[in-house]
Enzyme design. Structure first.
Site, PDB file in Angstrom:
ATOM      1  N   TYR A  32       9.903   3.755   9.537  1.00  0.00           N
ATOM      2  CA  TYR A  32      10.307   3.662   8.143  1.00  0.00           C
ATOM      3  C   TYR A  32       9.587   4.265   7.170  1.00  0.00           C
ATOM      4  CZ  TYR A  32      11.210   0.435   4.436  1.00  0.00           C
ATOM      5  OH  TYR A  32      11.502  -0.242   3.040  1.00  0.00           O
ATOM      6  N   LYS A 109      -6.295  -5.530   4.161  1.00  0.00           N
ATOM      7  CA  LYS A 109      -5.006  -5.781   4.075  1.00  0.00           C
ATOM      8  C   LYS A 109      -4.367  -6.539   5.099  1.00  0.00           C
ATOM      9  CE  LYS A 109      -0.335  -3.687   3.453  1.00  0.00           C
ATOM     10  NZ  LYS A 109       0.366  -4.245   4.613  1.00  0.00           N
TER      11      LYS A 109
END
Length: 652
Positions: A32, A109
């Protein structure tokens, strides 16, 4: 270049839908990101070809039904990604060019689901998912079942906070063991499990699954001056705050922090997929502002994908709704990112040729977090006269000759009567983003098609209870539910119907843009290509595809059949008002506004027809400058751009 930009936009939007909406990713993070970066590079070189529905202009996913929609008072943005030290240094250089003394806060994250929590006078009022950044799902009752989310704050504040809901590895393991014992499908990873849990309609299930959270942002105005002060206040208010963060002005120290965290990530009780670096000063954050999609004051460094070796046993070729034939490798099973992997995408024939992939090859398979795996490359040192892969010349579904257009990387079946193509088209029409016919999934579509009950989308609206009852496994109650879902779909706004028709290059956002101008599907039967091409964000490729579709006699017949069946043809949203005072202008807000907050000003400008962006460029038509306006105001002056103040805006 225009065609490649469009191809990348459509492909990435499909992957985004799978990731954000279905919580079922269909491509690896690495793949991606590679495609996304190619699109960014092309758009920077050819800005005139940037499309309105480009993923570089969007945030997050779309909305599933089952929960009430919730409009965020303060939008949620995505973050710009970085994959190398060089990209972090470039970010540092951009920030330090405006604020030489800037410091950063590096935070973990968390690989979970973004949530927004709103409190009034200290009491929890709304818990919502991110959705598309502006509209999410109201999941308040489920949020209340997460033990570490306070129902009442330690102070009577009215505040909106942001964070991540996640499932610990221990809870994930226990849930999957229980699902295996009960014969249920196991969750692929903790993120999917957390996302599925928060969308449960039975709140008792949420309570049992022991989700947890880390909060990291006050979205509403705050008296704090620094991001590290925000984290401290969130902890004081009773929220869970991740203990791993580092405050520094040095990118060297941030890189050391990243490497330290990466080395110990497997020791954590939860999944992380990177480190987020934020400008610590909230005043600097406000001045740096946002792009269409992301804040300019933050960047997310993402860890490299995990890789394993596997052997290719065979390859399956499948036909999609546009006729594209996709290869998937069957592999010797390997453990990758906590799951057993036995299949991986090979993307397309050009990819196979480029990598020289063969049956029997040992290949590198990679998978980042919760993403379906793909083949990265061949381990040539282990090749031993492997079988050259036979690229099919005939469609695996209908036997028609496949074509390989010069400007495409994929093989394509162009037979309009191909069974797989028809079935995939029917599935697409019934999907959530299109007509959202609950229950009409691939298995039911296949049974209906093989029984001869449906051959195009209009046939769906001619189905009877008796038709469904003739199918294996369909009982009376299921038949009634399917018919009710089909009936309910008739009242959808027309942009869902237009998207559901599966016209090449016409995504959900493009469908809305078209119908904001034309208002009705029937009007597209006589729409002119040059008129469509002039719609902001579309262009000639989309215009040509749309007019070619509606010029066909079969399209007119299909529209008539759908209209006769009672399917709504009219766009229910607000049509574009070309008479609005600021219609078509690109406007930038800068500085501190005294009477309006940023979101109120943005809403007012958009209501007046303007497009609000975060940076000043030659394309900017107007700058609204508040007090203490900085570099954006100076740049506007140097470019000779019109400048107005808040009082001017309030006159409208």
């Amino acid at each position: 270049m225009k065609k490649r930009i469009k191809e990348l936009t459509d492909l990435l939007n499909r992957y985004r839908y799978d990731y954000y909406t279905k919580d079922a990713p269909s491509v690896s993070d690495s793949d991606y990101d590679k495609l996304y970066r190619e699109l960014v590079t092309l758009e920077q070189s050819y800005p005139e070809y940037v499309l309105q529905d480009s993923p570089t202009q969007q945030v997050g996913g779309t909305i599933l039904k089952g929960f009430e929609k919730y409009r965020h008072q303060y939008p949620l943005f995505s973050l710009q990604d970085a994959f190398s030290r060089e990209e972090l240094d470039a970010f540092d250089k951009r920030v330090k060019a405006e604020f030489p003394n800037a410091t950063y806060l590096a935070e973990l994250k968390i690989d979970g689901l973004s949530i927004s929590l709103s409190y009034e006078n200290g009491f929890l009022q709304v818990g919502a998912t991110r959705g598309d950044g502006n509209i999410g799902e109201n999941i308040t009752e489920n949020i209340k079942k997460i033990k570490d989310i306070p129902h009442q704050l330690s102070e009577p504040l009215t505040i909106t906070v942001r964070g991540e809901a996640y499932m610990s590895r221990q809870s994930f393991k226990a849930i999957n063991e229980a699902r295996q014992e009960n014969g249920e499908t196991e969750f692929a990873n903790p993120r999917n499990a957390a996302a599925g849990t928060l969308r449960q309609l039975d709140t008792s299930v949420v309570a049992k699954r022991q989700l947890a959270t880390f909060l990291y942002q006050e979205a509403s105005p705050t008296a704090r001056n620094q991001q590290n002060e925000v984290l401290a206040e969130l902890a004081d208010l009773g929220f869970s705050v991740n203990p791993y963060y580092q405050l520094t002005s040095s990118m060297d120290e941030i890189w050391d922090f990243i490497k330290t965290i990466e080395a110990k990530r497997d020791q954590l009780a939860y999944d992380i997929d990177g480190v987020v670096i934020k400008v610590n000063s909230l005043a600097m954050q406000e001045e740096l502002g946002f792009t269409v999609k992301a804040p300019r004051w933050a960047i997310a460094y993402k860890f490299p994908a995990e890789e394993k070796e596997a052997e290719i046993l065979s390859v399956d070729w499948t036909v999609g709704r546009t006729g594209v034939v996709t290869p998937t490798a069957n592999l010797t099973p390997v453990q990758l990112a906590g799951t057993t992997v036995s299949r991986a995408t090979l993307h397309n024939v050009d990819y196979i040729a480029e990598k020289d992939i063969r049956i029997g090859d040992t290949v590198i398979v990679y998978k980042a977090g919760d993403i379906i795996p793909a083949v990265l490359n061949v381990v040539m040192s282990k090749r031993n006269q492997q079988e050259v892969m036979l690229i099919p010349k005939l469609c695996p579904s209908c036997g028609s000759e496949l074509v390989h257009f010069e400007d495409e990387v994929a093989l394509r079946c162009i037979n309009p009567l191909c069974p797989s193509l028809i079935q995939r088209s029917l599935e697409h029409f019934a999907s959530r983003d299109a007509m959202n016919i609950t229950g009409l999934g691939p298995a039911i579509v296949e049974k209906l098609f093989l029984a001869g009950f449906v051959h195009d989308v209009a046939d769906i609206y001619q189905l009877t209870k008796e038709d469904f009852m003739q199918l294996d496994g369909i009982k009376e109650k299921s038949a009634d539910k399917l018919l009710a879902a089909i009936e309910a779909s008739k009242s959808n706004s027309a942009e869902k119907l237009l998207f559901g028709l599966g016209i090449r290059h016409i995504g959900s956002k493009v469908s809305r843009l078209i119908l904001e101008v034309y208002g009705d599907i029937s009007a597209l039967l006589t729409a002119k290509e040059e008129e469509i091409a002039r719609i902001d964000g579309l262009g000639s490729t989309i215009a040509q595809s749309l007019t070619q579709y509606f010029e066909q006699k079969t399209a007119a017949i299909l529209v008539d059949e759908l209209k006769t069946a009672g399917v709504n043809m009219h766009y229910s949203g607000q049509k574009v008002n070309s008479d609005a005072a600021l219609f078509g202008l690109t406007v930038v807000l800068t500085g501190k506004l005294n009477q309006l907050n940023r979101n109120e000003a943005k809403d007012k400008l958009e209501a007046l027809g303007a497009k609000v962006t975060g940076s000043v460029s030659k394309k900017t038509d107007l700058v609204i400058a508040g007090s203490d306006a900085g570099s954006k105001l100076e740049k506007a002056k140097s470019l000779g751009i019109r400048i107005e103040d808040e009082d001017w805006l309030r006159k409208f």
